[in-house]
Design an enzyme around this catalytic site. Structure first.
Site, PDB file in Angstrom:
ATOM      1  N   HIS A   1       0.843  -1.208   0.000  1.00 19.06           N
ATOM      2  CA  HIS A   1       0.000   0.000   0.000  1.00 19.06           C
ATOM      3  C   HIS A   1       0.878   1.258   0.000  1.00 19.06           C
ATOM      4  CE1 HIS A   1      -3.063  -2.664   2.287  1.00 19.06           C
ATOM      5  NE2 HIS A   1      -3.607  -2.422   1.113  1.00 19.06           N
TER       6      HIS A   1
ATOM      7  N   LYS B   1     -17.559  -7.140   6.505  1.00 22.27           N
ATOM      8  CA  LYS B   1     -16.190  -7.666   6.504  1.00 22.27           C
ATOM      9  C   LYS B   1     -15.679  -7.754   7.933  1.00 22.27           C
ATOM     10  CE  LYS B   1     -13.446  -6.792   2.367  1.00 22.27           C
ATOM     11  NZ  LYS B   1     -12.448  -5.909   1.769  1.00 22.27           N
TER      12      LYS B   1
ATOM     13  N   SER C   1      -2.689  -7.843   2.484  1.00 21.45           N
ATOM     14  CA  SER C   1      -3.071  -7.761   3.901  1.00 21.45           C
ATOM     15  C   SER C   1      -3.535  -9.136   4.396  1.00 21.45           C
ATOM     16  CB  SER C   1      -4.191  -6.740   4.089  1.00 21.45           C
ATOM     17  OG  SER C   1      -3.734  -5.464   3.769  1.00 21.45           O
TER      18      SER C   1
HETATM   19  P1  ADP Z   1      -9.773  -3.941  -0.310  1.00 23.00           P
HETATM   20  O1  ADP Z   1     -10.510  -4.326   0.927  1.00 23.00           O
HETATM   21  O2  ADP Z   1     -10.445  -2.890  -1.136  1.00 23.00           O
HETATM   22  O3  ADP Z   1      -9.248  -5.107  -1.125  1.00 23.00           O
HETATM   23  P2  ADP Z   1      -7.047  -3.542   0.459  1.00 23.00           P
HETATM   24  O4  ADP Z   1      -6.586  -2.720   1.597  1.00 23.00           O
HETATM   25  O5  ADP Z   1      -6.796  -5.000   0.535  1.00 23.00           O
HETATM   26  O6  ADP Z   1      -8.552  -3.179   0.290  1.00 23.00           O
HETATM   27  O7  ADP Z   1      -6.436  -2.998  -0.909  1.00 23.00           O
HETATM   28  C1  ADP Z   1      -6.675  -1.705  -1.367  1.00 23.00           C
HETATM   29  C2  ADP Z   1      -6.020  -1.528  -2.724  1.00 23.00           C
HETATM   30  O8  ADP Z   1      -4.626  -1.710  -2.597  1.00 23.00           O
HETATM   31  C3  ADP Z   1      -6.465  -2.508  -3.805  1.00 23.00           C
HETATM   32  O9  ADP Z   1      -6.493  -1.827  -5.040  1.00 23.00           O
HETATM   33  C4  ADP Z   1      -5.362  -3.528  -3.826  1.00 23.00           C
HETATM   34  O10 ADP Z   1      -5.240  -4.148  -5.087  1.00 23.00           O
HETATM   35  C5  ADP Z   1      -4.170  -2.658  -3.523  1.00 23.00           C
HETATM   36  N1  ADP Z   1      -3.048  -3.392  -2.941  1.00 23.00           N
HETATM   37  C6  ADP Z   1      -3.032  -4.129  -1.826  1.00 23.00           C
HETATM   38  N2  ADP Z   1      -1.813  -4.670  -1.609  1.00 23.00           N
HETATM   39  C7  ADP Z   1      -1.034  -4.260  -2.649  1.00 23.00           C
HETATM   40  C8  ADP Z   1       0.329  -4.496  -3.047  1.00 23.00           C
HETATM   41  N3  ADP Z   1       1.126  -5.280  -2.354  1.00 23.00           N
HETATM   42  N4  ADP Z   1       0.743  -3.902  -4.163  1.00 23.00           N
HETATM   43  C9  ADP Z   1      -0.065  -3.125  -4.910  1.00 23.00           C
HETATM   44  N5  ADP Z   1      -1.355  -2.865  -4.613  1.00 23.00           N
HETATM   45  C10 ADP Z   1      -1.831  -3.429  -3.493  1.00 23.00           C
END
Ligand code: ADP
Length: 157
Positions: free
Chosen positions: A23, A47, A134
């Protein structure tokens, strides 16, 4: 004219449960392109989260405390409705895999259907963070493993 109309405002929505170096890589790449980048933590009742909302907010605030362009916000409504409230014309999302792309494409088109004035912008993380999610961090953490490669130091201490 409202001054915010001239500003480039973006929203990076997600659960950030917890925020990872993936992130952060996305945020660091997006920040130079916008005047304000809101990190929107969605409070989705359906969630189940591992880390309490307060912790998730405070971690992000602390990590970006020296960057006035990055602001943290929480929301319960639709992402496009939050965009309207904060005047954001751009949604920032991250891409790691084909399956991310397929999922994110659907989200982006659905958001476009709901509000044609909002554009989704995608970033890829630094290569070393491409396999971080995550979900994986939560799994390692719950089994007592070492998450130091995946998350900023602040979360470990
Ligand atoms: P959500 O609950 O919307 O999936 P996340 O916090 O898991 O929320 O992810 C938010 C955004 O960050 C999404 O677009 C996801 O693809 C992106 N993301 C999460 N981890 C990574 C990473 N390691 N590299 C690039 N983008 C990421």
């Amino acid at each position: 004219m409202n001054i915010t109309n001239k500003m480039k405002i973006a929203l990076y929505p997600g659960s950030f449960d917890p925020i990872t170096k993936g992130h952060i890589s996305i945020i660091n790449k997006a920040v130079p392109l916008f005047d304000i980048l809101y990190i929107g933590i969605g409070e989705n009742n359906t969630k189940k989260h591992l880390f309490p909302l307060e912790k998730r907010i405070n971690w992000i605030k602390k990590i970006f405390e020296n960057n006035p362009k990055v602001k943290v916000i929480t929301y319960k409504n639709l992402t496009v409705d939050l965009c309207r409230e904060i005047d954001a014309k751009y949604i920032v999302r991250g891409l790691r895999t084909y399956s991310d792309f397929e999922y994110e494409k659907k989200l982006a088109y659905n958001n476009q259907t709901l509000n044609h004035n909002i554009e989704t912008v995608f970033f890829i993380p630094d290569l070393k963070y491409i396999n971080i999610s995550s979900t994986i961090v939560r799994d390692i953490y719950m089994h007592g493993g070492d998450i130091s490669f995946f998350v900023p130091e602040l979360l470990i201490n």
